[in-house]
Write an enzyme that holds these catalytic residues in place. Structure first.
Site, PDB file in Angstrom:
ATOM      1  N   SER A  30     181.376  69.851  52.408  1.00  0.00           N
ATOM      2  CA  SER A  30     180.181  69.873  51.566  1.00  0.00           C
ATOM      3  C   SER A  30     178.892  69.344  52.160  1.00  0.00           C
ATOM      4  O   SER A  30     177.847  69.467  51.526  1.00  0.00           O
ATOM      5  CB  SER A  30     180.458  69.128  50.260  1.00  0.00           C
ATOM      6  OG  SER A  30     181.364  69.879  49.474  1.00  0.00           O
ATOM      7  N   LYS A  74     171.734  63.130  47.104  1.00  0.00           N
ATOM      8  CA  LYS A  74     172.587  64.034  46.327  1.00  0.00           C
ATOM      9  C   LYS A  74     172.957  63.334  45.023  1.00  0.00           C
ATOM     10  O   LYS A  74     173.284  62.131  45.021  1.00  0.00           O
ATOM     11  CB  LYS A  74     173.840  64.354  47.133  1.00  0.00           C
ATOM     12  CG  LYS A  74     174.817  65.318  46.473  1.00  0.00           C
ATOM     13  CD  LYS A  74     175.996  65.584  47.417  1.00  0.00           C
ATOM     14  CE  LYS A  74     176.960  66.609  46.815  1.00  0.00           C
ATOM     15  NZ  LYS A  74     178.114  66.863  47.722  1.00  0.00           N
ATOM     16  N   SER A 115     179.040  71.553  48.628  1.00  0.00           N
ATOM     17  CA  SER A 115     178.409  71.203  47.376  1.00  0.00           C
ATOM     18  C   SER A 115     177.062  70.491  47.546  1.00  0.00           C
ATOM     19  O   SER A 115     176.367  70.299  46.555  1.00  0.00           O
ATOM     20  CB  SER A 115     179.343  70.327  46.544  1.00  0.00           C
ATOM     21  OG  SER A 115     179.661  69.157  47.247  1.00  0.00           O
TER      22      SER A 115
END
Lengths: 475, 94, 486
Positions: free
Chosen positions: C179, C80, C155
């Site tokens: 997330s 990420k 996210s």
């Protein structure tokens, strides 16, 4: 209307740790810009702070030395504001739960001892350096200093005169040096002082509006700035005007304080506990260790100087007012064990010379041992007391040993009675009026004769002997 | 506790955000919606409750006072939007 | 050359690599080609590092040859873009870091490198991890591989989509309010948020410091255990990391859950829960019972306050954490005649609307006069929420709930109303507030073919039990074997 000044000081001291408070970068002063930085002190994304244990230790020592109460648990907080020298957009400091609170420092001012309260001592990180370009609308930022550990020492508003404020500041600085946790260098910025000052009518218990003073980087400037500010505020109050709560900068060139901003921008620092750090718990055992390991502090040393060396309180105070000076004194006494003489010499001759040279004791080129030897020469009678001063100046200038200088310049005291007698007789022959005066009872004229003999022998005559010889000759 | 536009502008200034004219209204409305929602916390009696910090309390996370190699100057300045001879450059304050 | 190596999990691929039947270079090449060909439609990746990946694959090959491999050696992963990678652009899906190339590695990245993993690149996310749909990325949203018109969750949407679409073998994401778990749920993959402090946050670009944790998104539970083995542990560079021993999370994975007491909190099953989600989760609970678990009713009475607490505490910390983005030292700098203008231009043009909204909210929550009513109050209620879990865990060893009240919604459906978006975090947020671990495993599909997930939460440092329970469930079902049609 009689006003009294209410003064409080906020002192920031850079701690002498090898590495910064929250990262392993070096703290040495004067390195080329941005050569002592890392992702942590630059506030790069993803970086995190880790607390330097030695910084805590140093702060605790200061707290112990000022009789503070150490909080069992203390917490770091973020002080949020924007400035280019503040990489994270917040300073890690302490707010609700500082390391230590409620201490004091006793000072002597106006012949009295006064106790000045210390509200709190807390740890925080220093910011970087911003240098404004003179020619272009830009500023340059150096982050070497960002993250250097600071302790902030906040006093109660207990001081009433600029003198007291300076004494307090000097006293604190002295302790910091005694503890070896700060080098106390105000020019380099490792010790900084901000002052809060307000006036109130005598007898009133409410405080007036205060102004915050900054940019005073010497004891002299602290005093001058406070004196100026008292005048300024009194003038305003007497004219019926209000004091604006603002920050004012001391301007050395103009000899006055000037408001920092056109319109005071009230800061909302939005303090909250820093979630990247964990609380500090001070165990009793650690405190005991630190207490036991504290060096002899100024008050205790002053006491000991009186007892061990038989010095009067005044001498003890002057000598211990500066740790380096106190150490110098003791080293000298080791070489020449006449404490009062050493003390006299240091307080008069040495301090005078330091003042002329505008230097601190660290810059004194005459070692304690060398001074001791000089004093020994005087005691032996090798040189006269008055010539010793000249020799001392020479020692300062050349760094040579006193024996060498005395020999080179042929300054040995003349204690040969025969030689002196001849010269004495010459003098008496040359001044018959004075001889008659003396014999008529004006014994003060002896001073004149001895003085003449000193002149004639370029100060090398042994004054006692000179006195004896003249007395004998004039009988 | 409804936010006025003035307060929104003040908060924006604190955060160094410059809001466009249209945004002030939108943000004021949205922030007020959220604040109205979080008001429900006031229903709870939290007197005597210690604010939570960490789930498993940690204390005294210290490091030794040792100098470690940091970033060399080039690495430190590599991402700088303004640099000159070893320093970061920023526009003048005023 | 073996086909479709990209479709394997770590647990399937590692033995092939270890036996030298397959080379990491091969796998990496396949994945790079697949990403190139198919990611245009999904937009999971922000930065593909072909050169770096190939170099790492070669090194891994050498290590495997010397017999100096770990289970992660040669495994291509997606990271990420909130994780700091030395020398590799890290943007946090924000314009303000669009060209930021970090000079250091996050601890987890260093650990993965040391283990010999291959970094394919950095994947998409909501800007600064603020969001639940990956629609807040400054560089465009990621699409759900199961239905391109839907969000992948957020996210860590890029991570979840990349794992589901076989654009990587596994991924690391971050979880502040759900997330990792929520996108894992929406994309039909496994997502684990460890106990707060279990994994070092050094190099995790901070959003809400007291809530953030890094965790794995994987194709099967065993992979998550494997990755946790690698990344968990005390880090002296993170003061908040726990100095607790790391067990072998693989050991005992197949132990089974006979007699395991699983709490079912009544507050998570009520009005507002999509009936398909409810049905799938109820089914999952039955499966767990069938495997020997004992379901126990529990209550988490302060659950209804979790979202409110989060949107005070998290945003307050975020407003402070994001103050460093000022255009002075790195990142985007806006134009200005003076410093103040520069700050304003930098932060207004550099941050997207959601980030600016949360900064404003957080600044307000901390500001003079409001600290006690907002941040402090929020932190107190947080303690009550943790208290709820402590009480519940006296009666059970894990708690089972849905992950999200609905399956993945459509792109653009909730962007105009932040509050509605916030409320979709309702089931995952409490774990972050309480600091406890949580895992999401696939447990079904909606009629329209969108994945549904089951969440298990455990007491602090209870990851081993969670993984065991998740593993048992997974092995007894088929949900994790389904793959989206791209």
């Amino acid at each position: 209307m009689e006003y009294e000044a209410i003064i409080g000081l906020e002192i920031h001291a850079e701690l002498l740790t090898a590495s910064k408070i929250f990262c392993g970068c070096a703290t040495t002063f004067g390195a080329p810009p941005n050569t002592q930085v890392c992702e942590v002190c630059l506030g790069m994304p993803g970086s995190l702070p880790v607390l330097n244990q030695k910084a805590v230790e140093f702060a605790l020592k200061m707290a112990l030395a000022t009789d503070c109460r150490i909080n069992e648990e203390s917490v770091f907080a973020r002080k949020n504001y924007f400035y280019p020298d503040l990489p994270k957009g917040y300073q890690i400091s302490q707010y609700e739960l500082p390391l230590a609170e409620h201490g004091h420092l006793d000072i002597r001012a106006g012949g009295e001892t006064r106790r000045i309260g210390i509200t709190r001592i807390h740890l925080e990180e220093d910011a970087g350096k911003l240098i404004h370009s003179e020619h272009r609308p830009v500023s340059f930022v150096d982050f070497n200093r960002t993250g250097v550990p600071l302790i902030e020492i906040v006093s109660e508003p207990d001081m009433r005169t600029p003198e007291e404020a300076v004494e307090y500041f000097k006293g604190l600085r002295n302790i910091l040096l005694y503890l070896g946790i700060c080098d106390g260098n105000m020019e380099e910025g490792s010790l900084r002082c901000d002052a809060n000052i307000s006036l109130r009518p005598m007898g009133q218990s409410e405080f007036g509006t205060k102004a915050e003073l900054k940019n005073m980087n010497s004891f002299r400037f602290v005093k001058q700035a406070l004196e100026y500010e008292i005048k300024r505020q009194r003038a305003l109050l007497e004219a019926g005007k209000e004091i604006v709560q603002e920050t004012r900068l001391w301007d050395t060139a103009q000899g006055q304080t000037a408001s920092m901003r056109g319109k005071e921008e009230t800061h909302d620092y939005r303090y909250f506990p820093d979630p990247d750090l964990v609380p500090v718990r001070i165990e009793a055992a650690w405190l005991e260790d630190l207490k036991a390991g504290l060096p002899e502090l100024p008050t205790a040393k002053g006491q000991r100087f009186q007892e061990q060396y038989g010095l009067p309180a005044y001498d003890a105070e002057v000598l211990t007012g500066d740790k380096a000076l106190a150490d110098y004194f003791e080293a000298c006494v080791k070489e020449f064990p006449q404490p009062k003489q050493v003390s006299n010499w240091i307080m008069v001759e040495l301090l005078r010379e330091l003042k002329t040279q505008d230097a601190g004791i660290a810059a004194c080129p005459v070692t304690p041992g060398a001074l001791g030897k000089l004093l020994a020469l005087v005691e032996k009678g090798t040189i006269s007391g008055s010539l010793a001063k000249k020799v001392f100046e020479e020692m300062w200038a050349t760094g040579k040993d006193p024996e060498a200088i005395v020999k080179e310049k042929g300054l040995e005291q003349i204690s040969d009675a025969g030689a002196l007698e001849a010269a004495a007789q010459e003098i008496l022959a040359a001044h018959p009026k004075e001889v008659a005066d003396y014999q008529a009872g004006k014994t003060k004229v002896m001073g004149f004769f001895v003085g003449q003999l000193m002149r004639k022998t370029k100060g090398q005559a042994n004054p006692q002997l000179a006195n004896e010889i003249f007395q004998r000759l004039l009988e | 506790m409804a936010l006025t536009k003035e307060e929104v502008l003040h908060v924006a200034q604190l955060a160094r955000l410059a809001l466009e004219p249209g945004e002030v209204e939108l943000f004021t409305r949205q922030l007020n919606d959220i604040l109205a929602y979080v008001e429900k916390l006031q229903e709870l009696d939290t007197s005597g409750v210690t604010p939570m910090a960490h789930v498993i309390p940690v204390f005294n996370a210290f490091r030794e006072d040792e100098v470690k190699t940091g970033l060399d100057r080039d690495a430190a300045l590599d991402n700088a939007p303004g640099r000159e001879e070893g320093s970061f450059v920023v526009p003048r304050i005023i | 050359m073996t086909d479709a190596l990209y479709s394997l999990s770590i647990s399937e691929l590692a033995p092939l690599l270890a036996r030298r039947e397959v080379s990491p270079v091969e796998v990496t090449e396949q994945l790079l080609e697949r990403i190139e060909r198919l990611d245009g439609a999904l937009h999971a990746y922000l930065t593909v590092d072909g050169a770096g990946a190939r170099a790492q694959a070669k090194e891994a090959e050498a290590r495997l040859g010397q017999g100096e491999a770990t289970p992660l050696t040669g495994i291509p992963m997606a990271l990420k873009d909130v994780l700091i990678t030395r020398g590799l652009r890290t943007t946090c899906a924000s314009r303000i870091l669009e060209n930021f190339v970090p000079p250091f590695d996050a601890t987890v990245c260093a650990k993965l490198r040391q283990a010999g993993a291959v970094f394919l690149g950095k994947v998409n996310m909501d800007e600064f991890a603020m969001g639940s749909s990956t629609e807040n990325s400054a560089f465009g949203p990621t699409h759900n591989p199961w239905n391109r018109e839907c969000i992948p969750g957020g996210s860590s949407g890029g991570s979840a989509a990349a794992v589901a679409a076989d654009f990587c073998i596994a991924s690391l994401g971050s979880d502040t309010g759900g997330s990792i778990r929520q996108p894992a749920c929406h994309c039909g993959v496994v997502g684990l948020k460890p106990t707060y402090g279990r994994v070092s946050r050094y190099g995790l670009v901070a959003y809400a410091s007291s809530l953030d944790q890094i965790g794995p998104l994987t194709k099967e539970v065993r992979d998550a255990a494997l990755l946790l083995n690698c990344i968990a542990g005390h880090d002296h560079r993170d003061s908040t990391s726990l100095d607790a021993a790391v067990p072998d999370y693989l050991e005992g994975l197949g132990r089974g859950i006979k007699g395991l007491k699983i709490g079912v909190p009544r507050e998570y099953f009520g009005a507002g829960l999509n009936p398909e989600v409810d049905a799938a989760v109820q089914n999952a609970l039955k499966t767990l019972e069938g495997l020997g678990a004992e379901l126990v009713e529990v209550s988490l009475p302060h659950s209804e306050y979790a979202v409110a607490v989060y949107y005070l505490v998290a945003v307050a910390e975020a407003s402070s954490n994001l103050a460093r983005y000022d255009g002075v030292k790195y990142g985007f700098r806006g134009e200005g005649r003076n410093l103040l203008e520069m700050y304003g231009a930098t932060r207004t043009q550099g941050f997207g609307a959601e980030v600016r909204r949360r900064i404003m909210l957080g600044t307000y929550a901390l500001s003079a006069g409001y600290y006690d009513a907002y941040y402090r109050k929020g932190s107190q209620v947080r303690a009550l929420i943790r208290g709820d879990f402590e009480t519940a865990f006296e009666k059970c060893e894990a708690v089972a709930t849905p992950v999200s009240p609905t399956p993945a919604f459509r792109l653009g459906e909730k962007v105009s109303d932040p509050l509605t978006m916030y409320l979709s975090d309702i089931f995952t947020i409490s774990a972050n507030l309480a600091g406890i671990p949580g895992i999401s495993v696939p447990c079904g599909f909606s009629a329209s073919g969108l994945p549904i997930g089951l969440q298990l939460m455990g007491p602090p440092l209870g990851e081993a039990t969670l993984l065991q329970a998740a593993y048992a469930f997974e092995q007894a079902t088929d949900w994790h074997r389904r793959k989206p049609q791209l």
